[in-house]
Design an enzyme around this catalytic site. Sequence first.
Site, short mmCIF file in Angstrom:
data_model
loop_
_atom_site.label_atom_id
_atom_site.label_comp_id
_atom_site.label_asym_id
_atom_site.label_seq_id
_atom_site.Cartn_x
_atom_site.Cartn_y
_atom_site.Cartn_z
N LYS A 258 41.23 50.51 -79.37
CA LYS A 258 40.00 51.13 -79.19
C LYS A 258 38.87 50.20 -79.44
O LYS A 258 39.10 48.91 -79.44
CB LYS A 258 39.94 51.70 -80.82
CG LYS A 258 40.87 52.69 -81.23
CD LYS A 258 40.71 53.58 -82.47
CE LYS A 258 41.59 54.37 -82.77
NZ LYS A 258 41.34 55.74 -81.86
N ARG A 332 50.61 61.91 -82.84
CA ARG A 332 51.48 62.95 -82.61
C ARG A 332 52.92 62.40 -82.72
O ARG A 332 53.81 63.26 -82.81
CB ARG A 332 51.17 63.49 -81.45
CG ARG A 332 51.06 62.58 -80.18
CD ARG A 332 50.23 62.93 -78.85
NE ARG A 332 48.73 62.92 -79.26
CZ ARG A 332 47.77 63.26 -78.52
NH1 ARG A 332 48.13 63.78 -77.25
NH2 ARG A 332 46.57 62.84 -78.72
N1 BES Z 1 42.93 58.49 -85.20
C1 BES Z 1 42.63 58.84 -83.88
C2 BES Z 1 41.71 60.10 -83.62
C3 BES Z 1 40.20 60.02 -84.52
C4 BES Z 1 39.27 59.93 -83.79
C5 BES Z 1 40.44 60.20 -85.65
C6 BES Z 1 37.87 59.94 -84.28
C7 BES Z 1 38.87 60.12 -86.35
C8 BES Z 1 37.97 59.95 -85.77
C9 BES Z 1 43.79 59.11 -82.82
O1 BES Z 1 44.91 58.64 -83.14
C10 BES Z 1 43.50 58.86 -81.75
O2 BES Z 1 43.10 57.74 -81.38
N2 BES Z 1 43.29 59.70 -80.67
C11 BES Z 1 42.99 59.91 -79.33
C12 BES Z 1 43.98 60.33 -78.36
C13 BES Z 1 43.80 60.26 -77.01
C14 BES Z 1 44.35 58.58 -76.79
C15 BES Z 1 44.77 60.99 -76.31
C16 BES Z 1 41.45 59.86 -79.14
O3 BES Z 1 40.96 60.89 -79.59
O4 BES Z 1 40.82 59.46 -78.20
MN MN Z 2 44.91 56.56 -82.18
#
Ligand code: BES
Ligand code: MN
Length: 479
Positions: A258, A332
Site C-alpha cells: 500500500k 478474501r
Molecule cells: N483492507 C483493505 C480494504 C480497506 C481499504 C479497508 C480501506 C479499509 C479501508 C483490503 O485488504 C484491500 O487492500 N483491498 C484492496 C483490494 C484490491 C487489491 C482488489 C483495495 O480495496 O484496494
Molecule cells: Mn489488503
Amino acid sequence: MYQIAQLNWTDTYETIVVGVGAADSIDEGLDTLFGGRVKALIQSGDLSTKTGEVTILPTFTGETARVLFVGLGQRNDMTTENVRNWFGKVSKLIKSRGLKDVAVALDTFTDGAARIFTEAYEMATYAHPTYKSAPKEAVEEPTITLLGDVDQTDIDAGAAYGKGVNVARTLTMMPANILTAETLADYAVELAKRHDFKYRILEKEEMEGLGMGALLAVNQGSTIPPKLIVLEYRGAEEAPIAVVGKGVTFDTGGYSIKPKDGIVGMKGDMGGAATVLGLFETLGLTRPKRNVIGIIGATDNMISGDAFKPDDVITAMNGKTIEVLNTDAEGRLVLADAVTFAKTYEPKAIIDVATLTGGVLVALGTDVTGCLTNDDTLYRSLEEASRETNELVWQMPYFDVFIDKVRKSEVADLNNSPGRFGHMIFGGAFVGEFVGDTPWLHLDIAGTSERAAANDLGPKGPTGVMVRTLARMIESWER
Ligand code: BES
Ligand code: MN
Ligand code: ZN
C-alpha cells in the site's frame, strides 16, 4: 446504575429528562415545577420544541433541580432512529456535565423507550481506550432512573446491544503491536469463558493439517502465527448460523504494498472480527434461543523473504487453487478458508463480515454497508433488522459476469483480483466461491467500520457497525 420508578413530578431528582412537543400537551405536574409558565417559555422561544434540540432549565420550585427538555418536533419525528439519537445526545450531556442523579420520563417519548435509552447511553458515553501515560481520573457512574412501566429485560437488552458495539470499537481501535492474532485469540477465549461459550483456537499446525493454504499464504510473511478462532453460542438445538469475520490485524498490502498514506489505519482491518466478538458479547448477555457460531481468521499481512507474492498459486482448504494477482486482496483469502471451515458445522446460513475493499467506499460512501447475497429472503431479514438499528445496508449485484471473472485464470481455478472496476463485488464473489449453496450474506464494512467525526452515538473512529444489526437479525430469526 439503572433504576426503575414511576413518574411522579413531586419526586425529587437532580435532573429530569422530558420530551417536549406542542405547548398544549404540557403535563400539569411538569408545569408546576415552572410556576405554570412552560407554555410561555415555549412561546417566548426560551424552550425549544424543535427536533432533538436540548434546553436545560432550572426549575422554579427548587425540588427537582433542573429539567432537560428534548424537543420532539412534529408527530412523525418520533422515530426509533431519532429517539436513539436524542438519547445519545442527552447521554453525552449527562457525562460532560457530570450529572449524577438523572431521571428519564420515558412516557414523554415513545413505547419501548427504555431499551432505546440504555442502548444509546452505552454507545454515546463510550470513549476509546488510549495509552496515554497520565492516569485517567475515575469518574463516578451516574444513577439513572427510568420512569414508567419498565421491564428489567428491556433495560438489559438495550445495554447488551450497546456493550457489544463497544467491545467491537475497542478491539478495532487497538494498535497492531498490541492486538495480534495471538492477543485477539486470548481476548476471544476470555470472552468465551465469561459467557460460558464453547470455543476452539486452531493453531498454525492444525491449519496446515487442514490444508488452509489461503489463510496461511497471507500469514507467510509474518513472525506472528495465525489463529483460527471459533466461538459457539448454543441457545437451541438446531443448525447454527455462522458469522465469519476477517481478522487481519494489520494490512501492509504485502508485496502489492500500500502507499504510505494507505497503510495508516490498517490496524482496523480486523473490524469484521471485532464485529463477530462484539456480537458474541451481546449474545452472551441477551442469550437468544438460537445457535450461532463465530469464526475468525486472524493474521497480519506482512512482508518478508517468506511472504507470499503476486503470481503465487495457492490451494485453499476446499481444494480450489488460487492465482494470487494481488497480495493486498488478502481478506478474501483469509475468508475463503474461514468460510470453508464454517461449512464443517453445516450452518443454515453464513454471514461474513469484513473490511474487504476500498471499492465499497467508492460505491457507497461511509454510511452504508455493501452487501452481496445468494438468498433474497435472508437479505430481507438483514434489511429489516438494519432498519431498526439504523445501520444502513445496500445489496450489490451478484451477477454471473462477476463470478466468471473471479474464475478466470490460466493456471488456477480462481484469481484473487480481477481488476479495479467493480472490485467490491469481486471481493464478495470470490468469497461466494467457498460458500456453495448455503444461504449467504457478505457484508463489506470497509466504509462503515470507522467514522471520520463523532455523532450523537459515539466518538469518531471505530463504530462497531453491524453488531446490533446482526444481534437483532438473530434475535428475530424465523426458524
Ligand atoms: N483492507 C483493505 C480494504 C480497506 C481499504 C479497508 C480501506 C479499509 C479501508 C483490503 O485488504 C484491500 O487492500 N483491498 C484492496 C483490494 C484490491 C487489491 C482488489 C483495495 O480495496 O484496494
Ligand atoms: Mn489488503
Ligand atoms: Zn485488508
